[in-house]
Design a protein around this motif. Sequence first.
Motif, PDB file in Angstrom:
ATOM      1  N   MET A  55       6.600 112.849 -51.383  1.00  0.00           N
ATOM      2  CA  MET A  55       5.626 113.369 -50.412  1.00  0.00           C
ATOM      3  C   MET A  55       4.182 112.616 -50.554  1.00  0.00           C
ATOM      4  O   MET A  55       3.702 112.566 -51.577  1.00  0.00           O
ATOM      5  CB  MET A  55       5.219 114.803 -50.695  1.00  0.00           C
ATOM      6  CG  MET A  55       4.316 115.600 -49.847  1.00  0.00           C
ATOM      7  SD  MET A  55       4.533 115.453 -48.028  1.00  0.00           S
ATOM      8  CE  MET A  55       6.150 116.454 -48.051  1.00  0.00           C
ATOM      9  N   ALA A  83      -0.075 113.961 -46.545  1.00  0.00           N
ATOM     10  CA  ALA A  83       0.476 115.287 -45.847  1.00  0.00           C
ATOM     11  C   ALA A  83       0.331 116.228 -46.844  1.00  0.00           C
ATOM     12  O   ALA A  83       0.258 117.561 -46.578  1.00  0.00           O
ATOM     13  CB  ALA A  83       2.093 114.760 -46.309  1.00  0.00           C
ATOM     14  N   SER A 128      -1.562 120.022 -45.710  1.00  0.00           N
ATOM     15  CA  SER A 128      -0.903 121.248 -45.941  1.00  0.00           C
ATOM     16  C   SER A 128      -1.929 122.205 -46.696  1.00  0.00           C
ATOM     17  O   SER A 128      -1.886 123.247 -46.312  1.00  0.00           O
ATOM     18  CB  SER A 128       0.335 121.124 -46.659  1.00  0.00           C
ATOM     19  OG  SER A 128       0.873 122.506 -46.911  1.00  0.00           O
ATOM     20  N   ALA A 176       9.020 110.572 -40.843  1.00  0.00           N
ATOM     21  CA  ALA A 176       8.208 111.841 -40.786  1.00  0.00           C
ATOM     22  C   ALA A 176       9.328 112.887 -40.920  1.00  0.00           C
ATOM     23  O   ALA A 176       9.021 113.963 -41.661  1.00  0.00           O
ATOM     24  CB  ALA A 176       7.716 111.944 -39.105  1.00  0.00           C
ATOM     25  N   SER A 177      10.534 112.824 -40.220  1.00  0.00           N
ATOM     26  CA  SER A 177      11.564 114.015 -40.676  1.00  0.00           C
ATOM     27  C   SER A 177      11.854 114.187 -42.305  1.00  0.00           C
ATOM     28  O   SER A 177      11.992 115.106 -42.952  1.00  0.00           O
ATOM     29  CB  SER A 177      12.789 113.812 -40.042  1.00  0.00           C
ATOM     30  OG  SER A 177      12.536 113.624 -38.603  1.00  0.00           O
ATOM     31  N   THR A 224       9.910 113.107 -44.741  1.00  0.00           N
ATOM     32  CA  THR A 224       8.780 113.708 -45.425  1.00  0.00           C
ATOM     33  C   THR A 224       8.504 115.062 -45.292  1.00  0.00           C
ATOM     34  O   THR A 224       8.355 115.736 -46.262  1.00  0.00           O
ATOM     35  CB  THR A 224       7.419 112.852 -44.738  1.00  0.00           C
ATOM     36  OG1 THR A 224       7.379 111.457 -44.855  1.00  0.00           O
ATOM     37  CG2 THR A 224       6.170 113.459 -45.247  1.00  0.00           C
ATOM     38  N   ARG A 225       8.846 115.536 -43.971  1.00  0.00           N
ATOM     39  CA  ARG A 225       8.828 116.965 -43.954  1.00  0.00           C
ATOM     40  C   ARG A 225      10.019 117.856 -44.661  1.00  0.00           C
ATOM     41  O   ARG A 225       9.729 118.981 -44.784  1.00  0.00           O
ATOM     42  CB  ARG A 225       8.894 117.319 -42.396  1.00  0.00           C
ATOM     43  CG  ARG A 225       7.754 116.863 -41.548  1.00  0.00           C
ATOM     44  CD  ARG A 225       7.818 117.363 -40.025  1.00  0.00           C
ATOM     45  NE  ARG A 225       6.775 116.833 -39.525  1.00  0.00           N
ATOM     46  CZ  ARG A 225       6.951 115.700 -38.478  1.00  0.00           C
ATOM     47  NH1 ARG A 225       8.469 115.421 -38.301  1.00  0.00           N
ATOM     48  NH2 ARG A 225       6.153 115.295 -37.520  1.00  0.00           N
ATOM     49  N   LEU A 226      10.914 117.133 -44.934  1.00  0.00           N
ATOM     50  CA  LEU A 226      11.893 117.669 -45.759  1.00  0.00           C
ATOM     51  C   LEU A 226      11.752 117.655 -47.314  1.00  0.00           C
ATOM     52  O   LEU A 226      12.324 118.252 -48.126  1.00  0.00           O
ATOM     53  CB  LEU A 226      13.358 117.319 -45.399  1.00  0.00           C
ATOM     54  CG  LEU A 226      14.057 117.535 -44.157  1.00  0.00           C
ATOM     55  CD1 LEU A 226      14.992 116.564 -43.865  1.00  0.00           C
ATOM     56  CD2 LEU A 226      14.416 118.844 -44.246  1.00  0.00           C
ATOM     57  N   ARG A 279      18.499 117.893 -39.098  1.00  0.00           N
ATOM     58  CA  ARG A 279      17.362 117.628 -38.498  1.00  0.00           C
ATOM     59  C   ARG A 279      17.185 116.153 -37.939  1.00  0.00           C
ATOM     60  O   ARG A 279      16.877 116.136 -37.097  1.00  0.00           O
ATOM     61  CB  ARG A 279      16.270 117.710 -39.727  1.00  0.00           C
ATOM     62  CG  ARG A 279      14.745 117.062 -39.166  1.00  0.00           C
ATOM     63  CD  ARG A 279      13.620 117.479 -40.257  1.00  0.00           C
ATOM     64  NE  ARG A 279      13.603 119.038 -40.517  1.00  0.00           N
ATOM     65  CZ  ARG A 279      12.423 119.580 -40.641  1.00  0.00           C
ATOM     66  NH1 ARG A 279      11.567 118.757 -40.896  1.00  0.00           N
ATOM     67  NH2 ARG A 279      12.263 120.980 -40.824  1.00  0.00           N
ATOM     68  N   ARG A 335       5.012 126.635 -46.505  1.00  0.00           N
ATOM     69  CA  ARG A 335       5.065 124.907 -46.553  1.00  0.00           C
ATOM     70  C   ARG A 335       5.432 124.713 -47.919  1.00  0.00           C
ATOM     71  O   ARG A 335       6.103 123.382 -47.868  1.00  0.00           O
ATOM     72  CB  ARG A 335       3.756 124.507 -45.844  1.00  0.00           C
ATOM     73  CG  ARG A 335       3.357 124.711 -44.545  1.00  0.00           C
ATOM     74  CD  ARG A 335       1.958 124.394 -44.231  1.00  0.00           C
ATOM     75  NE  ARG A 335       1.559 124.632 -43.141  1.00  0.00           N
ATOM     76  CZ  ARG A 335       1.367 125.980 -42.463  1.00  0.00           C
ATOM     77  NH1 ARG A 335       1.619 127.149 -43.272  1.00  0.00           N
ATOM     78  NH2 ARG A 335       1.411 126.093 -41.016  1.00  0.00           N
ATOM     79  N   TYR A 378       8.990 122.874 -48.557  1.00  0.00           N
ATOM     80  CA  TYR A 378       8.967 121.707 -48.066  1.00  0.00           C
ATOM     81  C   TYR A 378       8.340 120.431 -48.754  1.00  0.00           C
ATOM     82  O   TYR A 378       8.743 119.287 -48.547  1.00  0.00           O
ATOM     83  CB  TYR A 378       8.689 121.772 -46.597  1.00  0.00           C
ATOM     84  CG  TYR A 378       9.801 122.583 -45.781  1.00  0.00           C
ATOM     85  CD1 TYR A 378      10.960 122.173 -45.335  1.00  0.00           C
ATOM     86  CD2 TYR A 378       9.644 123.965 -45.731  1.00  0.00           C
ATOM     87  CE1 TYR A 378      11.862 122.864 -44.689  1.00  0.00           C
ATOM     88  CE2 TYR A 378      10.570 124.770 -44.934  1.00  0.00           C
ATOM     89  CZ  TYR A 378      11.716 124.194 -44.557  1.00  0.00           C
ATOM     90  OH  TYR A 378      12.630 124.709 -43.999  1.00  0.00           O
ATOM     91  N   LEU A 379       7.223 120.773 -49.430  1.00  0.00           N
ATOM     92  CA  LEU A 379       6.512 119.643 -50.086  1.00  0.00           C
ATOM     93  C   LEU A 379       7.195 119.454 -51.414  1.00  0.00           C
ATOM     94  O   LEU A 379       7.425 118.166 -52.107  1.00  0.00           O
ATOM     95  CB  LEU A 379       5.164 120.198 -50.395  1.00  0.00           C
ATOM     96  CG  LEU A 379       4.097 120.488 -49.157  1.00  0.00           C
ATOM     97  CD1 LEU A 379       2.879 121.145 -49.704  1.00  0.00           C
ATOM     98  CD2 LEU A 379       4.061 118.997 -48.389  1.00  0.00           C
TER      99      LEU A 379
END
Length: 293
Positions: A1, A5, A9, A129-130, A132-134, A157, A246, A249-250
Amino acid sequence: MSTAAVQQSKAAAASPRHQQLLVTVFGLYAREHGGALPVAALVRLLGDLGVEGAGVRSAVSRLKKRGVLESVKLGGAAAYRLGPGLEEVFSEGDERIFSPHRARPDDPWLLAAFSVPESQRALRHQIRASLTRLGFGAVSPGLWIAPVALEKEARRRLARAGAGQYVEFFRARYAEAEHAEDGEGPGMPERVAEWWDLDALEATYVEFVEGQRGVRERWEGVAPSSAADDAAAFADYVSLLTQWRRLPYLDPGLPAEYLPPTWHGLVAEELFASLHAKLEGPARRHAERVLAG
């Protein structure tokens, strides 16, 4: 991460926007009511969170433009429901948010490798991006890593993003770890610190724990026993969940053995679980009273 990002958050968690509170309310209560909530009830519920009617309308308008909400009629009254496909996304997020899984050192790692033609640069950014968000960490620009428990979620995803065909997954072990035990190079704790920004994650967890200190103290040894208590529990619970949702997910559930000894992620998980167990029921009672008219 990435640090950027995490910092984004942290900013969102420190002061939840009206849109974020609205999404939390829909995620908690809309699915049990056919996916739709009346406008009048939304105004009342967001009012309990300190959001004025104009703020609710502005937040709804922005979420409609993004396709998160759409207008419907509910018993002849104006209402909003989640956009197409979002109920599935919310359901997938329930386990990640409410029952985060922490990997063990002997679990394999999940590697995601991708190569996208230069002519589809936007798709390459979308894949990154996908991931990273995971909560994936970056080993190199085209090779990302995460605990193996994220495989199904990652496949879903990427498939929704139309990028599944460009990503290949591997389950692997870090062979160099055996040499590290003999003093011949870095071990997994050092590598994990390279692939994830643990300092930024730690700061985010500390901020969450400190931000919920007042809520913890307010409800310590207290059991909600009245409608007013339920309304107070609702306000605290929605704020708690908005700031928490959040974080899983981080942090994708990295093994505790590879994290610093004073890692606040474990403290934050225990705090959230404790407050969730105490406040979820009273908060739901209040919401159901409002939704019942």
